[in-house]
Enzyme design. Sequence first.
Site, PDB file in Angstrom:
ATOM      1  N   ASP A  89       5.738 -13.802  -4.822  1.00  0.00           N
ATOM      2  CA  ASP A  89       6.821 -12.920  -5.268  1.00  0.00           C
ATOM      3  C   ASP A  89       6.339 -12.147  -6.489  1.00  0.00           C
ATOM      4  OD1 ASP A  89       9.823 -12.292  -4.855  1.00  0.00           O
ATOM      5  OD2 ASP A  89       9.533 -12.409  -7.016  1.00  0.00           O
TER       6      ASP A  89
HETATM    7  N1  LIG Z   1       0.933  -1.547  -2.049  1.00  0.00           N
HETATM    8  C1  LIG Z   1       1.475  -2.028  -3.204  1.00  0.00           C
HETATM    9  N2  LIG Z   1       2.606  -2.785  -3.148  1.00  0.00           N
HETATM   10  C2  LIG Z   1       3.080  -3.252  -4.333  1.00  0.00           C
HETATM   11  C3  LIG Z   1       2.501  -2.975  -5.581  1.00  0.00           C
HETATM   12  N3  LIG Z   1       3.251  -3.599  -6.534  1.00  0.00           N
HETATM   13  C4  LIG Z   1       4.249  -4.258  -5.904  1.00  0.00           C
HETATM   14  N4  LIG Z   1       4.130  -4.062  -4.577  1.00  0.00           N
HETATM   15  C5  LIG Z   1       4.970  -4.594  -3.497  1.00  0.00           C
HETATM   16  C6  LIG Z   1       4.450  -5.940  -3.031  1.00  0.00           C
HETATM   17  C7  LIG Z   1       5.675  -6.537  -2.415  1.00  0.00           C
HETATM   18  O1  LIG Z   1       5.736  -6.115  -1.050  1.00  0.00           O
HETATM   19  C8  LIG Z   1       6.825  -5.914  -3.213  1.00  0.00           C
HETATM   20  C9  LIG Z   1       7.430  -6.920  -4.175  1.00  0.00           C
HETATM   21  O2  LIG Z   1       8.522  -7.547  -3.546  1.00  0.00           O
HETATM   22  P1  LIG Z   1       8.468  -9.088  -3.092  1.00  0.00           P
HETATM   23  O3  LIG Z   1       7.481  -9.834  -3.897  1.00  0.00           O
HETATM   24  O4  LIG Z   1       9.867  -9.590  -3.036  1.00  0.00           O
HETATM   25  O5  LIG Z   1       7.878  -9.045  -1.615  1.00  0.00           O
HETATM   26  P2  LIG Z   1       8.537  -8.368  -0.330  1.00  0.00           P
HETATM   27  O6  LIG Z   1      10.009  -8.275  -0.443  1.00  0.00           O
HETATM   28  O7  LIG Z   1       7.803  -7.085  -0.027  1.00  0.00           O
HETATM   29  O8  LIG Z   1       8.146  -9.376   0.838  1.00  0.00           O
HETATM   30  P3  LIG Z   1       8.466 -10.960   0.889  1.00  0.00           P
HETATM   31  O9  LIG Z   1       9.631 -11.199  -0.028  1.00  0.00           O
HETATM   32  O10 LIG Z   1       7.223 -11.646   0.457  1.00  0.00           O
HETATM   33  O11 LIG Z   1       8.781 -11.188   2.359  1.00  0.00           O
HETATM   34  O12 LIG Z   1       6.279  -4.851  -3.978  1.00  0.00           O
HETATM   35  C10 LIG Z   1       1.318  -2.158  -5.585  1.00  0.00           C
HETATM   36  O13 LIG Z   1       0.727  -1.848  -6.632  1.00  0.00           O
HETATM   37  N5  LIG Z   1       0.851  -1.729  -4.387  1.00  0.00           N
END
Ligand SMILES: Nc1nc2c(ncn2[C@H]2C[C@H](O)[C@@H](COP(=O)(O)OP(=O)(O)OP(=O)(O)O)O2)c(=O)[nH]1
Length: 220
Positions: A89
């Site tokens: 996260d």
């Molecule tokens: N490509 C990219 N993504 C980033 C960067 N900084 C943050 N992120 C993305 C990664 C994660 O997909 C999102 C942060 O949200 P979370 O940690 O809650 O993950 P997310 O909701 O995407 O998926 P998950 O909760 O793990 O199923 O932001 C960056 O520098 N580059």
Amino acid sequence: MTRLILASASPARLAVLQAAGVQPVVRVSRVDEDAVAAALPPDSPPDTVVVELARAKAAAVAAELTAGSTGVCWLDSAEAFDGVVVGCDSMLWIAGRLQGKPHTVAVARERWQQQAGRSGELLTGHCVLRMRDARVVAAAFGCSRTTVHFGRPDPAELESYLASGEPLSVAGAFTLDGLGGWFVDGIDGDPSSVIGIGLPLLRRLLREVGTDLTQLWPDR
Ligand SMILES: Nc1nc2c(ncn2[C@H]2C[C@H](O)[C@@H](COP(=O)(O)OP(=O)(O)OP(=O)(O)O)O2)c(=O)[nH]1
């Protein structure tokens, strides 16, 4: 080859692992992150919050394996799964506030008006669960902290960036490896953890649960 289940919907995390030689099985955890965060003590340190969210995501997927190991349609031979489940996260810690995804243009604009020209820490919580015969036999947790020095997009650049939609669905309303890269002057720390999963920390956590990272590479 040891198998890795990525408990994440993040395309960024998947891309980092694939570029690093790992072909994960992806299983989105569908954890209610707001509920997990709300259940923590209100004075929880920011790294505790992201680690607990990572733990919840990994534990939810591991529980699917343990509970329904004969009926898990998304993984062949689930009942004998021998590998690791990884949850992460990411949030931005800046000006004393922990910030996730902005979700709307208005919030993303407000975030950039506050963070332009300043520095913050992109925190990524990690949880690694070692599983054998579909049961958790070891666990390791950690948080990577990378300082991000934000640039100053001018009003026209900011509006174009917001209109791209990219900043709405990423922690801190920026990316290092996408359009947001134009507005990041520099970082101090691990770039992979800013993108979503910190390879150096993951390497250490894998070792803590008895797994060598090279066991994840396909020809092993
Ligand atoms: N490509 C990219 N993504 C980033 C960067 N900084 C943050 N992120 C993305 C990664 C994660 O997909 C999102 C942060 O949200 P979370 O940690 O809650 O993950 P997310 O909701 O995407 O998926 P998950 O909760 O793990 O199923 O932001 C960056 O520098 N580059």
